[in-house]
Design a protein around this motif. Structure first.
Motif, PDB file in Angstrom:
ATOM      1  N   MET A 116      34.681  43.804  22.534  1.00  0.00           N
ATOM      2  CA  MET A 116      35.825  43.405  21.736  1.00  0.00           C
ATOM      3  C   MET A 116      36.786  44.583  21.583  1.00  0.00           C
ATOM      4  SD  MET A 116      35.688  42.108  17.773  1.00  0.00           S
ATOM      5  CE  MET A 116      34.691  43.527  17.350  1.00  0.00           C
ATOM      6  N   ALA A 117      38.069  44.313  21.691  1.00  0.00           N
ATOM      7  CA  ALA A 117      39.085  45.355  21.567  1.00  0.00           C
ATOM      8  C   ALA A 117      39.857  45.158  20.264  1.00  0.00           C
ATOM      9  CB  ALA A 117      40.034  45.315  22.758  1.00  0.00           C
ATOM     10  N   VAL A 118      40.105  46.254  19.555  1.00  0.00           N
ATOM     11  CA  VAL A 118      40.852  46.226  18.302  1.00  0.00           C
ATOM     12  C   VAL A 118      42.325  46.493  18.586  1.00  0.00           C
ATOM     13  CG1 VAL A 118      41.138  47.297  16.033  1.00  0.00           C
ATOM     14  CG2 VAL A 118      38.840  46.959  16.992  1.00  0.00           C
ATOM     15  N   ARG A 119      43.186  45.587  18.084  1.00  0.00           N
ATOM     16  CA  ARG A 119      44.626  45.746  18.289  1.00  0.00           C
ATOM     17  C   ARG A 119      45.236  46.677  17.234  1.00  0.00           C
ATOM     18  NH1 ARG A 119      44.556  44.226  23.397  1.00  0.00           N
ATOM     19  NH2 ARG A 119      44.241  41.990  23.740  1.00  0.00           N
ATOM     20  N   ASP A 120      44.981  46.394  15.970  1.00  0.00           N
ATOM     21  CA  ASP A 120      45.518  47.251  14.902  1.00  0.00           C
ATOM     22  C   ASP A 120      44.770  46.990  13.608  1.00  0.00           C
ATOM     23  OD1 ASP A 120      47.169  45.273  13.123  1.00  0.00           O
ATOM     24  OD2 ASP A 120      47.728  44.816  15.190  1.00  0.00           O
ATOM     25  N   VAL A 121      44.962  47.914  12.640  1.00  0.00           N
ATOM     26  CA  VAL A 121      44.340  47.834  11.326  1.00  0.00           C
ATOM     27  C   VAL A 121      45.422  48.065  10.275  1.00  0.00           C
ATOM     28  CG1 VAL A 121      42.658  48.857   9.748  1.00  0.00           C
ATOM     29  CG2 VAL A 121      42.106  48.628  12.170  1.00  0.00           C
ATOM     30  N   ALA A 122      45.451  47.173   9.291  1.00  0.00           N
ATOM     31  CA  ALA A 122      46.426  47.309   8.192  1.00  0.00           C
ATOM     32  C   ALA A 122      45.699  47.102   6.876  1.00  0.00           C
ATOM     33  CB  ALA A 122      47.553  46.296   8.336  1.00  0.00           C
ATOM     34  N   VAL A 123      46.107  47.891   5.827  1.00  0.00           N
ATOM     35  CA  VAL A 123      45.484  47.811   4.508  1.00  0.00           C
ATOM     36  C   VAL A 123      46.589  47.595   3.473  1.00  0.00           C
ATOM     37  CG1 VAL A 123      44.021  48.974   2.820  1.00  0.00           C
ATOM     38  CG2 VAL A 123      43.643  49.349   5.265  1.00  0.00           C
ATOM     39  N   THR A 124      46.354  46.657   2.562  1.00  0.00           N
ATOM     40  CA  THR A 124      47.341  46.351   1.519  1.00  0.00           C
ATOM     41  C   THR A 124      46.651  46.262   0.159  1.00  0.00           C
ATOM     42  OG1 THR A 124      47.086  43.975   1.851  1.00  0.00           O
ATOM     43  CG2 THR A 124      48.823  45.071   3.119  1.00  0.00           C
ATOM     44  N   ALA A 125      47.459  46.465  -0.890  1.00  0.00           N
ATOM     45  CA  ALA A 125      46.997  46.324  -2.288  1.00  0.00           C
ATOM     46  C   ALA A 125      48.196  45.896  -3.126  1.00  0.00           C
ATOM     47  CB  ALA A 125      46.411  47.631  -2.800  1.00  0.00           C
ATOM     48  N   PRO A 126      47.967  45.241  -4.265  1.00  0.00           N
ATOM     49  CA  PRO A 126      49.088  44.858  -5.136  1.00  0.00           C
ATOM     50  C   PRO A 126      49.906  46.077  -5.550  1.00  0.00           C
ATOM     51  CG  PRO A 126      47.071  43.773  -5.840  1.00  0.00           C
ATOM     52  CD  PRO A 126      46.684  44.787  -4.794  1.00  0.00           C
TER      53      PRO A 126
END
Length: 216
Positions: A116-126
């Motif tokens: 499996m290949a990872v395209r991107d990672v994003a992290v969010t919070a209020p």
């Protein structure tokens, strides 16, 4: 000198006084047939036997004997081809073996094929952050190429704590996976919090987010 008495013919059916043991032997042993020919020819060794001698006598010659032995004599029946039903059975078995090989190859490709290949990672919070004694819901989104596999990751917080290595299974066709961190705060004050998602495998990626905890 005394001579042994001559054999009597009564017990053997012979009445001739000149009959001797030597002559008796000549009646009991058959002389070899001067016309015998070998029924097999193996190199320079000739072997005699009852196998094809009669046939050779009818057709003559050692060359014929060799032809009979090797199966090349004219008129000998060639080996018959396998029956049609048997040929069909062999074709069916061959087709079944081919299908089985294709199925096993497909499963092997799924299991041991490209990872499996990872395209991107994003992290969010209020953005406003949690209230007094509240809990911040931090969400990491990992986008992949749709192949199945396992994500290994950990959360790292700016207060010096970090999680152990966590794992999440990703199904075939699933292109987006959400990973959550619940961060709870207690007491009064103001704190700038940073949360980082560190992806360990199948490849290394990071994503971070920040929010403000404020409790007057």
């Amino acid at each position: 000198m005394n001579h042994p008495p001559a054999a009597s013919g009564g017990a053997h059916g012979y009445d001739d006084d000149d009959y001797s043991a030597t002559e008796l032997a000549s009646h009991w042993f058959e002389r070899p047939d001067p016309q015998a020919v070998p029924d097999r020819v193996e190199g320079d060794v000739l072997r005699f036997g009852p196998g094809v001698t009669a046939f050779v006598r009818q057709h003559g010659g050692g060359t014929t004997a060799t032809a009979v032995w090797h199966g090349t004599l004219a008129g000998q029946q060639a080996a018959a081809p396998p029956p049609r039903g048997r040929r069909r059975g062999l074709r069916r078995y061959a087709l079944a073996a081919l299908v089985l090989a294709l199925v096993l190859g497909f499963f092997a490709w799924q299991r041991f094929g490209p990872r499996m290949a990872v395209r991107d990672v994003a992290v969010t919070a209020p953005q406003e952050g949690p209230g007094c004694d509240g809990t911040a819901d931090v969400v990491g989104v990992v986008r992949t190429d749709g192949r199945p596999g396992t994500l290994s990751y950990r959360w790292v917080r700016s207060d010096g704590t970090r999680s152990g290595v966590l794992r999440r299974e990703v199904a075939r066709g699933q292109r987006e996976t959400r990973l959550r961190l619940l961060w709870t705060f207690r007491g009064r004050g103001e704190y700038r919090a940073d949360a980082e998602l560190r992806l360990i495998s199948p490849s290394r990626h990071t994503g971070t987010t920040s929010f403000l905890y404020r409790c007057p």
